[in-house]
Scaffold this active site. Sequence first.
Site, short mmCIF file in Angstrom:
data_model
loop_
_atom_site.label_atom_id
_atom_site.label_comp_id
_atom_site.label_asym_id
_atom_site.label_seq_id
_atom_site.Cartn_x
_atom_site.Cartn_y
_atom_site.Cartn_z
N ARG A 185 8.86 -0.09 -4.58
CA ARG A 185 7.98 1.08 -4.54
C ARG A 185 8.89 2.30 -4.57
O ARG A 185 9.80 2.44 -3.74
CB ARG A 185 7.16 1.08 -3.25
N HIS A 200 0.52 8.22 -4.17
CA HIS A 200 -0.39 7.09 -3.94
C HIS A 200 -0.94 6.54 -5.26
O HIS A 200 -1.98 5.88 -5.29
CB HIS A 200 -1.62 7.50 -3.08
N GLU A 203 -1.19 -2.21 -2.88
CA GLU A 203 -0.14 -1.66 -3.75
C GLU A 203 0.89 -2.73 -4.11
O GLU A 203 1.43 -2.73 -5.21
CB GLU A 203 0.55 -0.48 -3.05
N ASN A 240 9.45 -1.98 -0.03
CA ASN A 240 9.00 -0.60 0.19
C ASN A 240 9.84 -0.04 1.33
O ASN A 240 9.63 -0.37 2.49
CB ASN A 240 7.51 -0.64 0.55
N ARG A 279 -0.03 16.26 8.39
CA ARG A 279 0.14 17.29 7.35
C ARG A 279 -1.11 18.15 7.22
O ARG A 279 -2.23 17.63 7.34
CB ARG A 279 0.42 16.63 5.99
#
Length: 414
Positions: A99, A189, A396, A7, A250
């Site tokens: 990923r 996600h 993940e 990742n 964010r």
Amino acid sequence: MNILVLNTGSSSLKFQIIKTDLELIEKDSDQMLCKGLIERIGSQALVSFKVTGKSQYKTAVGLKDHKAALRFALDWILDPETQIPGIESKEDIHAIGHRTVHGGETFTSSVRINEEVIKSIEDNIDLAPLHNPANLKGIYAAKEIFGQHIPQAAIFDTAFHSTMPEVAFLYGIPYQLYRRFKIRKYGFHGTSHRYISYRYRRLENLQRKDVNIVTLHLGNGASACGIKGGISVDTSMGLSPLEGLMMGTRCGDLDPTVVEFIAHKENSSLEEVMQLLNKRSGLLGISGLTHDMRDLELEWIEFKDRRAKLALDMFSNRIKKYVGAYYATMNGTDAICFAGGIGENSPIIRKIACEGLTALGVHLDDKLNEKMVGGKEGLISTPDSKVKVYVIPTNEELIIARDTCRVVLNAPLP
Ligand code: ADP
């Protein structure tokens, strides 16, 4: 089969080696052999590696790029002193799973990487200018270090959401903009939402088609997903990860007019406003202190900082609104599942987010909620709660390893 899961972020590289095969998947007995994190690639990088069951190895070292970082990681993996069971040479790593953030409309499931796939990921850079180039660096570095022939697979954050219907993924803007530029909601996600859904199914002993839940991945980035009949039918992130829930830095949902207004009032460029909405908003912007939930909770509990509490409340309120929205569009939900650094560790956020949802039949068990932290998985609602509430630590990497294995063996993808 030993799968190296990679990742890569703009200046970071995370990895795991996971032992898996079709039989281990079936038995849910895959094994994580080791994991590592390298941050601040490009300068004095911070390294922390760990073999499962052993203590952590930490160091700082100058690493100029992702290739140098991956080479450093591999040297550690193969060092005789590291002693990862079953890993003695490069050949003991059988495949690599990456990923990959944005698959656009091109990729609706995981794929084996070839030149054409690399070209398509490059073509999607427009859609993910920060993430896709970083993921590509990982792919290029792996090719150079492991050679052309090692099988590599790309697992896309967007793929799980490719099942969203048009009514959910289109924006209310001229349709031609979708036709010409593919401007639409993609969601992110996806690998995490997919894992949470899979675990829920196992915990409740259900068929995939019977999974009707709202999943909440709450980390520095945060998103909600409505899963009906086992597939994603809506999610809160959009064309980019900026839409939806309020996040660490964010802003989440916003009237687009605000962009024009800030640009005008602050005399800033579009890029500067977007930078502000991505990097200086959310928990950080509201509290004026930090993007880090743990520190915000501390500021509230120890010093009663008003804006820290406001940030917690706004963060939780957004979650509640999305749960309500999906409850309505899915005509109910059987469970709400919390995951991600915040979802897995913050009883406060879970409590505020679930408070006042009794009209939907959500009743939290305060004691269970307090206890379910630090990687624990389980139910945190009362037995009479119509909607179950779960904490499900996400994984993940496991999904990436399993998909890589299936892709390499040409086995059907779920
Ligand atoms: P990323 O999106 O970068 O993968 P994580 O899933 O690791 O992020 O989540 C990071 C967030 O989780 C941070 O806001 C951090 O403060 C929060 N977090 C981690 N541990 C706790 C804790 N014990 N209590 C509250 N928040 C926590």
